[in-house]
Design an enzyme around this catalytic site. Structure first.
Site, PDB file in Angstrom:
ATOM      1  N   SER A  96       0.847  -1.197   0.000  1.00  0.00           N
ATOM      2  CA  SER A  96       0.000   0.000   0.000  1.00  0.00           C
ATOM      3  C   SER A  96       0.880   1.244   0.000  1.00  0.00           C
ATOM      4  O   SER A  96       0.517   2.263  -0.566  1.00  0.00           O
ATOM      5  CB  SER A  96      -0.935  -0.004   1.198  1.00  0.00           C
ATOM      6  OG  SER A  96      -0.198   0.171   2.376  1.00  0.00           O
ATOM      7  N   GLY A 138      -1.219   5.625  -6.447  1.00  0.00           N
ATOM      8  CA  GLY A 138      -2.532   5.734  -5.805  1.00  0.00           C
ATOM      9  C   GLY A 138      -2.493   5.220  -4.386  1.00  0.00           C
ATOM     10  O   GLY A 138      -1.900   4.167  -4.117  1.00  0.00           O
ATOM     11  N   CYS A 169     -11.767   1.433   0.250  1.00  0.00           N
ATOM     12  CA  CYS A 169     -10.553   1.661   1.054  1.00  0.00           C
ATOM     13  C   CYS A 169     -10.846   2.596   2.226  1.00  0.00           C
ATOM     14  O   CYS A 169     -11.545   3.598   2.066  1.00  0.00           O
ATOM     15  CB  CYS A 169      -9.536   2.271   0.103  1.00  0.00           C
ATOM     16  SG  CYS A 169      -8.165   3.048   0.905  1.00  0.00           S
ATOM     17  N   ASP A 190      -3.813   3.587 -10.153  1.00  0.00           N
ATOM     18  CA  ASP A 190      -4.449   2.475  -9.426  1.00  0.00           C
ATOM     19  C   ASP A 190      -5.368   2.992  -8.323  1.00  0.00           C
ATOM     20  O   ASP A 190      -4.907   3.664  -7.399  1.00  0.00           O
ATOM     21  CB  ASP A 190      -3.340   1.598  -8.818  1.00  0.00           C
ATOM     22  CG  ASP A 190      -3.903   0.514  -7.911  1.00  0.00           C
ATOM     23  OD1 ASP A 190      -5.059   0.100  -8.121  1.00  0.00           O
ATOM     24  OD2 ASP A 190      -3.172   0.081  -7.000  1.00  0.00           O
ATOM     25  N   GLY A 191      -6.648   2.631  -8.416  1.00  0.00           N
ATOM     26  CA  GLY A 191      -7.574   2.892  -7.318  1.00  0.00           C
ATOM     27  C   GLY A 191      -8.560   4.004  -7.601  1.00  0.00           C
ATOM     28  O   GLY A 191      -8.220   5.038  -8.180  1.00  0.00           O
ATOM     29  N   GLY A 192      -9.814   3.748  -7.214  1.00  0.00           N
ATOM     30  CA  GLY A 192     -10.846   4.779  -7.283  1.00  0.00           C
ATOM     31  C   GLY A 192     -11.362   5.062  -8.680  1.00  0.00           C
ATOM     32  O   GLY A 192     -12.096   6.019  -8.891  1.00  0.00           O
ATOM     33  N   TRP A 249     -14.515  -7.543  -1.503  1.00  0.00           N
ATOM     34  CA  TRP A 249     -13.803  -7.281  -0.263  1.00  0.00           C
ATOM     35  C   TRP A 249     -12.404  -6.796  -0.583  1.00  0.00           C
ATOM     36  O   TRP A 249     -11.741  -7.301  -1.488  1.00  0.00           O
ATOM     37  CB  TRP A 249     -13.793  -8.504   0.656  1.00  0.00           C
ATOM     38  CG  TRP A 249     -13.093  -9.720   0.126  1.00  0.00           C
ATOM     39  CD1 TRP A 249     -11.838 -10.125   0.415  1.00  0.00           C
ATOM     40  CD2 TRP A 249     -13.623 -10.715  -0.780  1.00  0.00           C
ATOM     41  NE1 TRP A 249     -11.529 -11.293  -0.244  1.00  0.00           N
ATOM     42  CE2 TRP A 249     -12.612 -11.678  -0.985  1.00  0.00           C
ATOM     43  CE3 TRP A 249     -14.842 -10.873  -1.440  1.00  0.00           C
ATOM     44  CZ2 TRP A 249     -12.793 -12.778  -1.815  1.00  0.00           C
ATOM     45  CZ3 TRP A 249     -15.012 -11.967  -2.277  1.00  0.00           C
ATOM     46  CH2 TRP A 249     -13.997 -12.900  -2.447  1.00  0.00           C
ATOM     47  N   ARG A 256       0.790  -6.844   2.319  1.00  0.00           N
ATOM     48  CA  ARG A 256       0.580  -5.543   1.669  1.00  0.00           C
ATOM     49  C   ARG A 256       0.607  -4.399   2.675  1.00  0.00           C
ATOM     50  O   ARG A 256       0.946  -3.276   2.362  1.00  0.00           O
ATOM     51  CB  ARG A 256      -0.770  -5.584   0.960  1.00  0.00           C
ATOM     52  CG  ARG A 256      -1.059  -4.365   0.130  1.00  0.00           C
ATOM     53  CD  ARG A 256      -2.304  -4.570  -0.729  1.00  0.00           C
ATOM     54  NE  ARG A 256      -2.190  -3.788  -1.932  1.00  0.00           N
ATOM     55  CZ  ARG A 256      -2.616  -2.534  -2.041  1.00  0.00           C
ATOM     56  NH1 ARG A 256      -3.189  -1.938  -1.021  1.00  0.00           N
ATOM     57  NH2 ARG A 256      -2.460  -1.875  -3.159  1.00  0.00           N
ATOM     58  N   GLU A 270      -7.955  -1.701   6.740  1.00  0.00           N
ATOM     59  CA  GLU A 270      -7.835  -0.470   5.945  1.00  0.00           C
ATOM     60  C   GLU A 270      -8.775  -0.555   4.745  1.00  0.00           C
ATOM     61  O   GLU A 270      -8.655   0.206   3.788  1.00  0.00           O
ATOM     62  CB  GLU A 270      -6.392  -0.277   5.448  1.00  0.00           C
ATOM     63  CG  GLU A 270      -5.450   0.212   6.500  1.00  0.00           C
ATOM     64  CD  GLU A 270      -4.056   0.528   5.953  1.00  0.00           C
ATOM     65  OE1 GLU A 270      -3.947   1.190   4.916  1.00  0.00           O
ATOM     66  OE2 GLU A 270      -3.087   0.083   6.598  1.00  0.00           O
TER      67      GLU A 270
HETATM   68  P1  IMP Z   1     -10.913   0.199  -6.824  1.00  0.00           P
HETATM   69  O1  IMP Z   1     -10.705  -0.061  -8.273  1.00  0.00           O
HETATM   70  O2  IMP Z   1     -11.383   1.596  -6.567  1.00  0.00           O
HETATM   71  O3  IMP Z   1     -11.818  -0.797  -6.186  1.00  0.00           O
HETATM   72  O4  IMP Z   1      -9.483   0.106  -6.126  1.00  0.00           O
HETATM   73  C1  IMP Z   1      -8.678  -1.023  -6.231  1.00  0.00           C
HETATM   74  C2  IMP Z   1      -7.334  -0.719  -5.632  1.00  0.00           C
HETATM   75  O5  IMP Z   1      -7.485  -0.413  -4.223  1.00  0.00           O
HETATM   76  C3  IMP Z   1      -6.347  -1.870  -5.618  1.00  0.00           C
HETATM   77  O6  IMP Z   1      -5.684  -2.020  -6.844  1.00  0.00           O
HETATM   78  C4  IMP Z   1      -5.387  -1.496  -4.491  1.00  0.00           C
HETATM   79  O7  IMP Z   1      -4.399  -0.595  -4.903  1.00  0.00           O
HETATM   80  C5  IMP Z   1      -6.303  -0.771  -3.527  1.00  0.00           C
HETATM   81  N1  IMP Z   1      -6.715  -1.611  -2.395  1.00  0.00           N
HETATM   82  C6  IMP Z   1      -7.035  -2.912  -2.369  1.00  0.00           C
HETATM   83  N2  IMP Z   1      -7.420  -3.309  -1.151  1.00  0.00           N
HETATM   84  C7  IMP Z   1      -7.327  -2.228  -0.364  1.00  0.00           C
HETATM   85  C8  IMP Z   1      -7.597  -2.005   1.017  1.00  0.00           C
HETATM   86  O8  IMP Z   1      -8.011  -2.888   1.757  1.00  0.00           O
HETATM   87  N3  IMP Z   1      -7.366  -0.744   1.465  1.00  0.00           N
HETATM   88  C9  IMP Z   1      -6.898   0.244   0.659  1.00  0.00           C
HETATM   89  N4  IMP Z   1      -6.680   0.092  -0.639  1.00  0.00           N
HETATM   90  C10 IMP Z   1      -6.886  -1.146  -1.155  1.00  0.00           C
END
Ligand code: IMP
Length: 493
Positions: A263, A310, A317, A356-358, A405, A417, A428
């Site tokens: 992370s 990200g 998250c 990556d993320g969001g 999840w 991680r 988290e």
């Molecule tokens: P999403 O596409 O918005 O669902 O975000 C996915 C990304 O969130 C993953 O590729 C990780 O980088 C991040 N991620 C995965 N699990 C967790 C977590 O438990 N807490 C924070 N970030 C996470």
């Protein structure tokens, strides 16, 4: 080095991708939607780059990336990252299954020996769905080829106690190893066969080709395959030394790319993990996640082949709430893209960036590419498809849903991680549901997403992702501009 308070505390807000809009560029015959090229760099590889045929990556998450996802996504030209929060045997099995699934040359096929029982062949046909098998002297896939056995060669009841040698076909049509897939296809047409064994000079079996795999290939012109025409796949590892055997196993299983899954990637542990990998292989390695230019430079200087950006913005998250760490993704990307460009000027090395993320909305994908990301990693977006690794349920209110999840939820407990342990662990990330919208290949799903991205690039006057990075203009919007950009002042049907 100590920083002054003014240096430490930034009073400009960090921005989200959703606050930017792409300005139009000139659309010409060269960048109409049909001309747009989605091929993009995932990471450095050797003297060049390992490219995807479209910019989407499924996240290294238990709920998201498994065998089905990896196959369907590779068929579209993207790639899946198999998570490291599952046992190494499971992770390696997924990689092997995906490689074996394919299409083209299969090297590790089930074979029978002449002494095998027909009842074993019947069981295998039931279990695998395949109806043709090579027969080799030792029953192994590298033995001397002496026949083939198909479901048409015996009676399933009357012959079940006979041996394979009583029924196998000995008059064989074969080809020599080293031919191309197109040549193999031509031979199968000539021999009127759906199956072609490839052998060496001594008639040792080297691989087989199935006609139905070649036919499938025609449906997926953008599929992402390796030099042997097997689907490409990536896998994650943590920075914990206990994962070193996992790294060895992934390299052996011929994973295309290793993603270091942390992370917070601005750490010495990223470097020691990269150092370990480099003692074993020159496989491309992606580092991350980082959210600042300093974090990026730390990884770029160490020699990572791509960097993931990200933190604290994933859909489920809770990092920002629990730890107060994180950053708006548009600002993180802008900061890092600048650093990436500076690094390239200084060293001549281009380091691809993964947002990556969001991100699950196509407009945010387009904005991330426009800012300078080369590819986009997503969890929420991919979990909604039937192929995701998550269980499917019928929800009393929302119909068919997939469970989702996060990796730092109690359910996934991805200790590596988050640098936590079994004894002391805090979440988290949370758990929830996402409506299931069908399979990846349905036209309203990935094909429509890719069309929207192309349309956005075309409006920006850009034909490629590289052109987006050089020429696309973006603008921060006011709250009112964003309100104007949403549906307003009508009663929606
Ligand atoms: P999403 O596409 O918005 O669902 O975000 C996915 C990304 O969130 C993953 O590729 C990780 O980088 C991040 N991620 C995965 N699990 C967790 C977590 O438990 N807490 C924070 N970030 C996470």
């Amino acid at each position: 080095m100590e920083h002054t308070t003014d240096e430490r505390i930034i009073l400009n807000p960090a921005y989200s991708l959703r606050e930017f809009r792409i300005l139009t560029g000139k659309t010409t015959l060269n960048n109409t939607i049909s001309e747009i090229e989605l091929k993009t760099k995932l990471c450095r590889k050797g003297d060049g780059f390992f490219c995807l045929n479209m910019p989407l990556i499924s996240a290294a998450m238990q709920a998201v990336s498994g065998k089905e996802m990896a196959i369907s996504l590779a068929q579209c030209g993207g790639i899946s990252v198999i998570p490291c929060s599952i046992p190494v045997d499971e992770q390696v099995k997924i990689i092997k299954d995906v490689k074996r699934h394919k299409a083209g040359f299969q090297e590790e096929v089930v074979c029978f020996s002449p002494e095998s029982k027909i009842s074993d062949v019947i069981d295998t046909i039931h279990n695998t769905g395949y109806s043709i098998y090579p027969v080799t002297d030792n029953g192994m896939c590298n033995g001397k080829l002496i026949g083939i056995i198909t479901d048409k060669d015996f009676h399933p009841v009357n012959h079940k106690d006979n041996t394979v040698s009583d029924h196998m076909i000995k008059d064989l049509d074969v080809a020599e190893e080293g031919i191309t897939l197109d040549e193999a296809n031509e031979k199968m047409i000539k021999f009127r066969r759906g199956f072609l064994p490839l052998v060496d000079k001594d008639f040792n079996l080297k691989a087989v080709v199935f006609r139905k795999d070649i036919d499938k290939k025609l449906n997926f012109p953008n599929e992402l395959v390796d030099e042997k025409n097997r689907y490409c796949i990536a896998a994650a590892v943590s920075t914990q030394p206990r994962d070193y055997p996992r790294i060895d196993a992934l390299i052996k299983a011929r994973t295309e790319v290793i993603f270091i899954d942390a992370s917070d990637g601005y750490s010495d542990f990223q470097i020691s993990t990269l150092d370990y990998i480099r003692t074993k292989s020159d496989i491309p390695v992606v580092g991350g996640n980082v959210i600042t230019a300093e974090g990026f430079m730390h990884l770029a200087k160490a020699g990572f082949d791509a960097v993931k950006v990200g933190m604290g913005i994933g859909s489920g998250c809770t990092t920002q709430e629990t730890k107060g760490t994180g950053r708006g993704q548009a600002t993180a990307l802008m900061d890092i893209v600048k650093a990436r460009n500076e690094f390239q000027k200084q060293t001549g090395n281009y380091i691809p960036i993964i947002a990556d993320g969001g991100i699950s909305n196509t407009s945010h994908m387009a904005v991330a590419l426009a800012i300078g990301a080369d590819t986009i990693m997503m969890g929420r977006y991919f979990v909604q498809y039937r192929e995701s690794a998550a269980p499917l349920h019928r929800h009393p209110k929302h119909g068919f849903v997939k469970e989702y999840w996060m990796e730092a939820s109690k359910r996934a407990r991805n200790y590596g991680r988050y640098d936590s342990s079994k004894d002391i662990f805090f979440e988290e990330g949370t758990e929830g549901y996402v409506p299931c919208v069908g399979t990846i290949h349905e036209s309203k799903n990935i094909p429509e997403t890719l069309l929207k991205i192309k349309s956005s690039m075309s409006s920006a006057g850009c034909r490629t992702v590289d052109e987006m990075h050089k020429n696309c203009k973006l603008e921060l919007q006011s709250v009112y501009s964003l309100a104007d950009g949403a549906v307003h002042d009508i009663i929606v049907k």
